[in-house]
Design a protein around this motif. Structure first.
Motif, mmCIF file in Angstrom:
data_model
loop_
_atom_site.group_PDB
_atom_site.id
_atom_site.type_symbol
_atom_site.label_atom_id
_atom_site.label_comp_id
_atom_site.label_asym_id
_atom_site.label_seq_id
_atom_site.Cartn_x
_atom_site.Cartn_y
_atom_site.Cartn_z
ATOM 1 N N UNK A 51 -25.036 -20.511 17.167
ATOM 2 C CA UNK A 51 -24.350 -20.959 18.378
ATOM 3 C C UNK A 51 -24.420 -22.471 18.516
ATOM 4 N N UNK A 52 -25.577 -23.048 18.250
ATOM 5 C CA UNK A 52 -25.738 -24.501 18.345
ATOM 6 C C UNK A 52 -24.845 -25.204 17.331
ATOM 7 N N UNK A 53 -24.801 -24.677 16.104
ATOM 8 C CA UNK A 53 -23.942 -25.280 15.075
ATOM 9 C C UNK A 53 -22.475 -25.197 15.458
ATOM 10 N N UNK A 54 -22.065 -24.050 16.016
ATOM 11 C CA UNK A 54 -20.668 -23.899 16.436
ATOM 12 C C UNK A 54 -20.328 -24.884 17.545
ATOM 13 N N UNK A 55 -21.252 -25.075 18.479
ATOM 14 C CA UNK A 55 -21.032 -26.019 19.571
ATOM 15 C C UNK A 55 -20.917 -27.445 19.040
ATOM 16 N N UNK A 56 -21.796 -27.807 18.125
ATOM 17 C CA UNK A 56 -21.738 -29.154 17.548
ATOM 18 C C UNK A 56 -20.443 -29.369 16.778
ATOM 19 N N UNK A 57 -20.002 -28.348 16.053
ATOM 20 C CA UNK A 57 -18.745 -28.457 15.307
ATOM 21 C C UNK A 57 -17.576 -28.638 16.274
ATOM 22 N N UNK A 58 -17.601 -27.908 17.394
ATOM 23 C CA UNK A 58 -16.539 -28.048 18.393
ATOM 24 C C UNK A 58 -16.519 -29.467 18.961
ATOM 25 N N UNK A 59 -17.691 -30.011 19.239
ATOM 26 C CA UNK A 59 -17.770 -31.384 19.762
ATOM 27 C C UNK A 59 -17.234 -32.364 18.726
ATOM 28 N N UNK A 60 -17.601 -32.165 17.451
ATOM 29 C CA UNK A 60 -17.098 -33.051 16.394
ATOM 30 C C UNK A 60 -15.574 -32.984 16.290
ATOM 31 N N UNK A 61 -15.027 -31.777 16.399
ATOM 32 C CA UNK A 61 -13.583 -31.604 16.314
ATOM 33 C C UNK A 61 -12.878 -32.324 17.459
ATOM 34 N N UNK A 62 -13.411 -32.180 18.668
ATOM 35 C CA UNK A 62 -12.814 -32.852 19.831
ATOM 36 C C UNK A 62 -12.877 -34.366 19.656
ATOM 37 N N UNK A 63 -14.021 -34.869 19.200
ATOM 38 C CA UNK A 63 -14.156 -36.312 18.996
ATOM 39 C C UNK A 63 -13.191 -36.817 17.940
#
Length: 110
Positions: A51-63
């Motif tokens: 879950x943490x990795x998915x959240x970080x990936x989502x943040x990276x994608x948005x950035x």
């Protein structure tokens, strides 16, 4: 009281050896009790990590999308700025006419 009183040398040595063995037995490793929830905690930790990795990936994608949008906006602005600059710049003929007019005015003043 003291059981070694009147004991023979062999008895005292035997008692000392037993005492030493008892002290050493304290430091020997004992079999560990197996944790019944070990596997469940491992599964929960893996799920949390995912879950943490998915959240970080989502943040990276948005950035990254935001950075791409900013870069695209900057490129469009640069093109527009170049167009305005080119539109304001006089053509070669206009620049030549302006130079000739300055030269003629200078000659007329003399």
């Amino acid at each position: 009281m003291n059981e070694t009183k009147g004991a023979r040398l062999a008895d005292r040595l035997k008692t000392a050896a037993e005492a030493k063995q008892a002290l050493l037995a304290k430091f020997k490793p004992r079999p560990a009790a197996a944790d019944p929830l070990f596997a469940e905690r491992g599964v929960a930790a893996a799920a949390e990590l995912k879950a943490v990795r998915a959240e970080r990936q989502a943040v990276r994608t948005v950035k990254k999308k935001a950075a791409d949008a900013v870069a695209a906006g900057a490129a469009v602005a640069a093109v527009e700025r170049a167009e305005r600059k080119r539109a304001k710049a006089p053509t070669e003929a206009e620049a030549k006419d302006k130079r000739d007019a300055k030269y003629a005015a200078r000659k007329a003043r003399r």
